[in-house]
Scaffold this motif. Structure first.
Motif, PDB file in Angstrom:
ATOM      1  N   ALA A   5      -9.098  -8.362   3.915  1.00 40.83           N
ATOM      2  CA  ALA A   5      -7.952  -9.405   3.440  1.00 40.83           C
ATOM      3  C   ALA A   5      -6.878  -8.850   2.643  1.00 40.83           C
ATOM      4  N   PHE A   6      -5.705  -9.017   2.834  1.00 40.94           N
ATOM      5  CA  PHE A   6      -4.681  -8.441   1.943  1.00 40.94           C
ATOM      6  C   PHE A   6      -3.509  -9.394   1.870  1.00 40.94           C
ATOM      7  N   VAL A   7      -2.932  -9.270   0.701  1.00 43.78           N
ATOM      8  CA  VAL A   7      -1.792 -10.142   0.253  1.00 43.78           C
ATOM      9  C   VAL A   7      -0.694  -9.209  -0.326  1.00 43.78           C
TER      10      VAL A   7
ATOM     11  N   VAL B 221       2.663  -8.970  -2.495  1.00 42.46           N
ATOM     12  CA  VAL B 221       3.329  -9.780  -3.619  1.00 42.46           C
ATOM     13  C   VAL B 221       4.446  -8.580  -4.106  1.00 42.46           C
ATOM     14  N   ASP B 222       5.775  -9.194  -4.163  1.00 38.02           N
ATOM     15  CA  ASP B 222       6.764  -8.370  -4.746  1.00 38.02           C
ATOM     16  C   ASP B 222       6.824  -6.778  -4.308  1.00 38.02           C
TER      17      ASP B 222
ATOM     18  N   GLU C 115       4.351  -5.081  -3.267  1.00 42.05           N
ATOM     19  CA  GLU C 115       3.041  -4.232  -3.436  1.00 42.05           C
ATOM     20  C   GLU C 115       1.873  -5.132  -2.932  1.00 42.05           C
ATOM     21  N   THR C 116       0.908  -4.320  -2.801  1.00 43.26           N
ATOM     22  CA  THR C 116      -0.215  -5.134  -1.860  1.00 43.26           C
ATOM     23  C   THR C 116      -1.630  -4.952  -2.410  1.00 43.26           C
ATOM     24  N   ILE C 117      -2.403  -6.243  -2.409  1.00 47.32           N
ATOM     25  CA  ILE C 117      -3.991  -6.255  -3.059  1.00 47.32           C
ATOM     26  C   ILE C 117      -4.615  -6.326  -1.615  1.00 47.32           C
ATOM     27  N   VAL C 118      -5.572  -5.377  -1.580  1.00 42.94           N
ATOM     28  CA  VAL C 118      -6.333  -5.466  -0.117  1.00 42.94           C
ATOM     29  C   VAL C 118      -7.891  -5.594  -0.601  1.00 42.94           C
ATOM     30  N   TRP C 119      -8.642  -6.680  -0.002  1.00 41.05           N
ATOM     31  CA  TRP C 119      -9.984  -6.839  -0.448  1.00 41.05           C
ATOM     32  C   TRP C 119     -11.018  -6.514   0.659  1.00 41.05           C
TER      33      TRP C 119
ATOM     34  N   GLU D  67     -16.837  -4.957  -1.345  1.00 43.77           N
ATOM     35  CA  GLU D  67     -16.508  -5.859  -2.427  1.00 43.77           C
ATOM     36  C   GLU D  67     -15.699  -5.216  -3.492  1.00 43.77           C
TER      37      GLU D  67
ATOM     38  N   LEU E 102     -11.599  -4.308  -4.477  1.00 44.97           N
ATOM     39  CA  LEU E 102     -10.093  -4.604  -4.302  1.00 44.97           C
ATOM     40  C   LEU E 102      -9.303  -3.111  -4.333  1.00 44.97           C
TER      41      LEU E 102
ATOM     42  N   HIS F 221      -5.302  -1.636  -4.754  1.00 41.80           N
ATOM     43  CA  HIS F 221      -4.074  -1.859  -4.931  1.00 41.80           C
ATOM     44  C   HIS F 221      -3.077  -0.830  -4.419  1.00 41.80           C
TER      45      HIS F 221
END
Lengths: 295, 104
Positions: free
Chosen positions: B21-23, B25-26, B28-32, B37, B39, B41
């Motif tokens: 899962a990733f989002v 934001v501005d 940059e990306t955070i991946v889970w 388990e 994160l 960046h």
């Protein structure tokens, strides 16, 4: 053991909680502390995807030895034995919410202004309750001092408006909000104020609303007040750090929190004086000063 | 399948792992990573590459496109893309098919 007295039926972020007390003074005070969480009925089948539920009973009388004891689902409450009885009860209810609520829970305070929530994520002892109390005193409406819970689909923050829990170190800064505690109850609540939001200002509890601002507090005695913008990606990481059971929720929580920060202005607040901190936040929100403590 | 970072070169095709899962934001990306388990960046440059890792083309073609977008030398971008892909592979965030061609 069933209670002989009043039973409160609460809805704590979709988790059913029943609280009963033998002593009418205890029962009355608990009813006051949790008044904004009370539901209209004892119906256990009104679930709406709710959690399992729990039942607490405060047995005993203030006037008779050995005093009161707290029971959870028929067993003596053994957690938080170092705390006075009613503080242990309040803490146990919060922990039940963490364990049982199907909602996403961020360890955060939250207030509302202009139809938007300001979320204050921080670990225990991080100053969120104190800052929330100060902001409500300054004119914001009250959502929570413990759990900011964005809806899974909409991101709207649901209120968890139990009484604010203020530790002794913050009492001087909030001296005008010192609660009145019925005779005999003070030892059961020693070391922490439980402030009814309606005592800060009648009608202070907010309706659910979307997040517009996220502020990460950092209290440092003697520090000058500094409210500085932070990168949203850093805010997202910090919110994840404050999210209960993030690993359990994983991607679903990531997307909700990502949407929250994407729609928010994010700041770090360093402060040593509560009033100065509230003025800085109020200025950033365009908040008009409140008339002062009501009642 | 998991990819050995040392085998990644310009002709390799990699793609994002399906279960991540990733989002963004501005920029940059955070991946889970739900398996480890963990994160991750990704900074803006890594995010720009991450967006393109859909398994449809080799890294060399991906780099050519990014070089045009960023008006940067192709050789430099290609080297950076391969280096980043190796790091992502080492973190377990990308996979490729057995032939090293377009990933399934």
């Amino acid at each position: 053991m069933s209670a002989r007295g009043t039973v409160l039926t609460l809805r704590a972020l979709a988790s059913p909680v029943r609280v009963a007390a033998d002593d009418p003074t205890v029962a009355g005070h608990l009813a006051r502390l949790f008044r904004h969480l009370r539901t209209g009925s004892d119906a256990d089948d009104d679930n709406d995807g709710a959690g399992r539920g729990v039942s607490f009973v405060v047995h005993g009388s203030l006037s008779d030895p050995p005093g009161v004891s707290v029971w959870c689902d028929g067993e003596p409450l053994t957690a938080h034995r170092s705390l006075p009885a009613l503080r242990a009860l309040i803490r146990a209810i919060d922990e039940h919410v963490i364990a049982d609520s199907p909602r996403l829970l961020v360890h955060a305070g939250a207030v509302a202004h202009g139809g938007r929530a300001l979320v204050v994520p921080a670990r225990s002892g991080g100053g969120k309750s104190t800052l929330v109390a100060g902001l409500v005193r300054a004119g914001c409406s009250y959502l929570t001092d413990e759990f900011a819970s964005p809806d899974w689909e909409t991101g709207v923050i649901a209120p968890y408006p139990r009484a604010l829990s203020i530790d002794e170190g913050s009492w001087p800064a909030l001296a005008d909000l010192a609660p009145t505690v019925p005779d005999g109850l003070a030892p059961l609540l020693a070391g922490q104020w439980q402030i009814d939001p309606d005592d800060i200002r009648p009608g202070a509890v907010a309706e659910p609303c979307r997040v517009g601002t996220v502020v990460f507090p950092r209290y440092s005695p003697g520090s000058a007040t500094l409210l500085e913008p932070i990168q949203r990606v850093d805010a997202l990481r910090a919110m994840i750090d404050c999210t209960f059971h993030f690993h359990r929720h994983g991607g679903r929580a990531l997307h909700v929190l990502g949407d929250v920060v994407a729609a928010s202005d994010c700041f770090r607040l360093t402060y040593g004086d509560l009033d100065a901190a509230c003025r800085a936040v109020a200025a950033a929100l365009g908040l008009e000063p409140a008339a002062g403590k009501a009642g | 399948m998991a990819v050995d970072p040392n085998t990644i070169a310009g002709g390799t095709t990699v793609r994002r792992r399906d279960d991540l899962a990733f989002v963004e934001v501005d920029g940059e990306t955070i991946v889970w990573d739900p398996v480890e388990e963990l994160l991750h960046h990704l900074d803006p440059v890594a995010t720009a590459v991450w967006r393109e890792l859909d398994g449809s083309r080799p890294l060399s073609a991906l780099a050519a496109g990014l070089a045009t977008s960023f008006e940067a030398p192709v050789d430099t971008v290609a080297a950076d893309v391969v280096q980043l892909a190796r790091k992502l592979a080492g973190d377990g965030l990308v996979v490729c098919d057995e032939s090293g061609g377009p990933a399934k």
